[in-house]
Design an enzyme around this catalytic site. Sequence first.
Site, short mmCIF file in Angstrom:
data_model
loop_
_atom_site.label_atom_id
_atom_site.label_comp_id
_atom_site.label_asym_id
_atom_site.label_seq_id
_atom_site.Cartn_x
_atom_site.Cartn_y
_atom_site.Cartn_z
N GLY A 23 -33.94 -18.07 18.07
CA GLY A 23 -33.54 -16.65 17.83
C GLY A 23 -32.70 -16.66 16.63
N GLY A 25 -29.40 -13.88 14.90
CA GLY A 25 -28.54 -12.89 15.24
C GLY A 25 -27.41 -12.61 14.11
N GLY A 28 -25.39 -16.09 13.60
CA GLY A 28 -26.08 -17.14 13.00
C GLY A 28 -27.52 -17.39 13.59
CB VAL A 30 -30.15 -20.56 18.53
CG1 VAL A 30 -30.45 -21.78 19.79
CG2 VAL A 30 -28.96 -19.84 18.74
CG ASP A 148 -22.09 -11.25 23.43
OD1 ASP A 148 -22.32 -9.98 23.61
OD2 ASP A 148 -22.71 -11.76 22.43
CG ASP A 167 -24.18 -16.69 21.82
OD1 ASP A 167 -23.24 -17.29 21.29
OD2 ASP A 167 -25.00 -15.49 21.29
#
Length: 551
Positions: A23, A25, A28, A30, A148, A167
């Site tokens: 993924g 975002g 950054g 992953v 988050d 995360d």
Amino acid sequence: MQVMLHEAGSVLEDRYEIEAPIGQGGMGAVYRARDRSNERVVAVKQLRSDAGAGFENREMLERFEGEWQLLRTLNHPRIPRMLDAFRVEECGYYVMEFIEGKSLDQVLKGFKSNGRRFPEELLLQYSLQILDVLEYLHGLPKSLLHRDVKPQNIIVREVDGELFLVDFGLAREGGSATTKTLVGTLGYAPLEQVKGHPEARSDLYALGATMWHMLVGEQPAPFDIPPLATVRNDVHPALAEVVDRACQDNVNRRYANARKMEMAARQALQVISGVEGDARRVEELYLEEVPEVVYQGARPLEAKEFLLRAALASASFLLLMVVLYRVKHLMKTPPSTPSPSPVASSTPRPGVDFRHFPARPNLPPAPPLTPVSANGPIQMSPVNPNMLSYFSLPLGWKMIGYVGGLSPNTISAPAGQAGGLVIRRDVTVGLRIVRITLLRSQGPANFQIGLWNQSTIVVGVTSALERGVYATAISLNGSVSEILNRNWNQALSQTLELTYNNGVWVLRDVELGKEVSLPGPAPAINSIQIMVPPALQAQTVGVGSLSIVEQ
């Protein structure tokens, strides 16, 4: 600045071979990667050098190093372990344990594609797992805020359905958050966090918003989450009450801490699943001036001094505790020969020390609970098909026998009798962690957990009420560890984590944040038993959650 993605096959630090992106975002990207040094699959998180927007480069580097040093100290079975960190040019990288599974967001999409609502009981079970993580983070010596929590950052592991909170790129120690940048995800971040003043209850808001999302099927609007009943009038009121309170704009109207929210969620789960509980507890949770919930109407224990004797039974499904003798003596049980019989004998295991606990005159009186010895062998009954759904078990484990009464997530021991169950794996496995949450919401209860390899006990855990205090310890090969003490009225919910590492068993009381240890053999097991030993009074224990991490 846009982060430059790595292609499959590229290698970082001559060690981590990128297999595929997972993924990307604003912070950054992953990747799924392979560690060439041990062929292990890992997750590599690439951080943008300007992810902190507005920081000078030196400060960013110091921040990166500080975050790594902080995150690598985290030790919780629902947090992926940090393995490595390094920098390449303008980007920083974290290497962490890879969790094969789907995010809650993806799980919800699966339900929606089949025209189904997300199950309410499952949502409460999931929320309890995340609250366990938040309670750990907020209870650290320097409280850590995740900042988050959202469906995309909660992973359901494919192999056993266990949850992981991932995360930690925005995680900060309490009181150290900066006002230089907006942090969090709109819809889940409360107003005080966006203004730069997050606290532990901000994470509870985010979890409440996540639960709202799972029930409604849509991401909540920023800073304006309406009561559930206004958008879905079919949600059980007990669940709606938990979500609505967590999502209050006024931070003082939310739960005071993760522990309080966990208690309310457990109460809601009991109500929805039909397990009888004290209906007054949820109301009392709203009154923060009310102390921890106490049992109502119980007679005080007689003024006697008792001793705890932790003893393990000699059969494949019962740990029998014989406790509470009068006067100030130290006693020992003479050795006996373990029996391979498939029934549980009331004869205690050898060599367990009796320990005297000093008087505790300042404790509130505890309800009466008088353990008794079993009258002859206790027979295990085979489970019937409807019982197989009573408990959520890790993948590969199945319930094979029980004694006493069983109902969903609950073990009952009638007066003078034992209650319990045994779960088994078809193969013997190495063990790393066993974590269980047990509930005493219906009154005082002793319990025992035994880990077995065929007909041989590997290690046991006992918890017994003694003069207003639950004493919990490891019992192994005739030895008993130091004692973890907890006041009886603070043990309505008790989460225990038994870990094996380098020849030592470690038992941690998660809520207390304390642990005891005992050296022991390698943990090759194939069955686990959870027992409520006999007492003059009837006892009931709820099983909130059970997770097993194998080597």
